[in-house]
Scaffold this active site. Structure first.
Site, PDB file in Angstrom:
ATOM      1  N   ASP A  70     -14.929 -36.600  -2.891  1.00 49.84           N
ATOM      2  CA  ASP A  70     -15.214 -38.009  -2.607  1.00 49.84           C
ATOM      3  C   ASP A  70     -15.111 -38.223  -1.092  1.00 49.84           C
ATOM      4  O   ASP A  70     -14.260 -37.615  -0.440  1.00 49.84           O
ATOM      5  CB  ASP A  70     -14.185 -38.906  -3.320  1.00 49.84           C
ATOM      6  N   SER A 123     -20.724 -35.913  -1.519  1.00 47.91           N
ATOM      7  CA  SER A 123     -20.999 -34.969  -2.598  1.00 47.91           C
ATOM      8  C   SER A 123     -22.127 -34.002  -2.262  1.00 47.91           C
ATOM      9  O   SER A 123     -22.004 -32.790  -2.453  1.00 47.91           O
ATOM     10  CB  SER A 123     -21.330 -35.746  -3.874  1.00 47.91           C
ATOM     11  N   HIS A 143     -22.897 -45.137  -8.764  1.00 45.17           N
ATOM     12  CA  HIS A 143     -23.570 -45.414 -10.033  1.00 45.17           C
ATOM     13  C   HIS A 143     -24.989 -45.957  -9.879  1.00 45.17           C
ATOM     14  O   HIS A 143     -25.575 -46.436 -10.847  1.00 45.17           O
ATOM     15  CB  HIS A 143     -22.731 -46.395 -10.856  1.00 45.17           C
TER      16      HIS A 143
END
Length: 213
Positions: A70, A123, A143
């Site tokens: 993260d 990432s 998301h």
């Protein structure tokens, strides 16, 4: 047979800051206990470490390790002005989100510093350097379409045959939640490389059965 999570780690997981419902966290723990026997576990999207406690407890049980990735600046949905924003996580020196100190406290308090390894970075940048086969990959980062797609494309090829790809926040009905994770989950199934083996709430567990991703 379901594994029983130690009571002190159950307490730590329940009281950690985060969005993982306990029932889904227990499913994550049991999945990681099973697949963690095959090798390392990787989590994309650390936030404050709630799900990393479930995974770390399983890694200890399975004799494995969790690598959690993260940038700790927060995904879109937890920025100021959004519903899940937590102002206590803003670093006043820079005016930016920073969940890393809370994550470190969470893992230290749980006694899981040997089992949970943090990688601080985006990432896709970390994935480009990664070459270790993964027994389990848990995708729970940003998301919206772009980050979920990057997480899948960058990390899913590293899931070993017989390993697991796990998604969080899968909502087939748009009325229940955002659709980007659901679209990427469908893409994984349609690739032929994965087959679904379990679901609990919004958690979906896919096992790798083929090569094409």
């Amino acid at each position: 047979m379901p594994m029983t999570m130690p009571s002190e780690l159950l307490y730590a997981a329940k009281h950690a800051k985060g969005f993982m419902p306990h029932e889904e966290g227990l499913a994550l723990y049991e999945t990681a206990c099973h697949y963690g026997k095959l090798g390392p576990i990787c989590e994309i999207g650390t936030y404050c470490g709630k799900s990393a406690v479930y995974l770390g407890a399983a890694a200890r049980q399975a004799g494995s390790v969790v690598v959690t990735v993260d940038h700790h600046r927060g995904s879109e949905e937890i920025q100021p002005g959004w519903a899940h924003h937590d102002p206590t996580l803003v670093d006043p020196r820079f005016g930016k989100m920073d969940s890393l100190p809370t994550f470190r406290s969470t893992i230290a308090a749980a006694g899981l510093e040997e089992e949970v390894i943090a990688i601080v970075g985006r990432s896709e940048r970390v994935a480009a350097l990664w070459n270790t086969p993964l027994a389990m990959l848990f995708i729970d980062g940003g998301h919206s379409d772009e980050p979920v797609t990057h997480d899948y494309e960058g990390w899913a090829p590293h899931v070993m045959p017989g390993g697991a790809l796990v998604f969080h926040d899968i909502y087939p009905d748009p009325a229940d939640g955002g659709q980007a994770p659901y679209r990427v989950y469908r893409r994984a199934l349609e690739s032929g490389a994965f087959t679904e083996v379990a679901q609990t709430g919004s958690v979906r567990v896919l096992e790798r059965v083929g090569a094409g991703i």
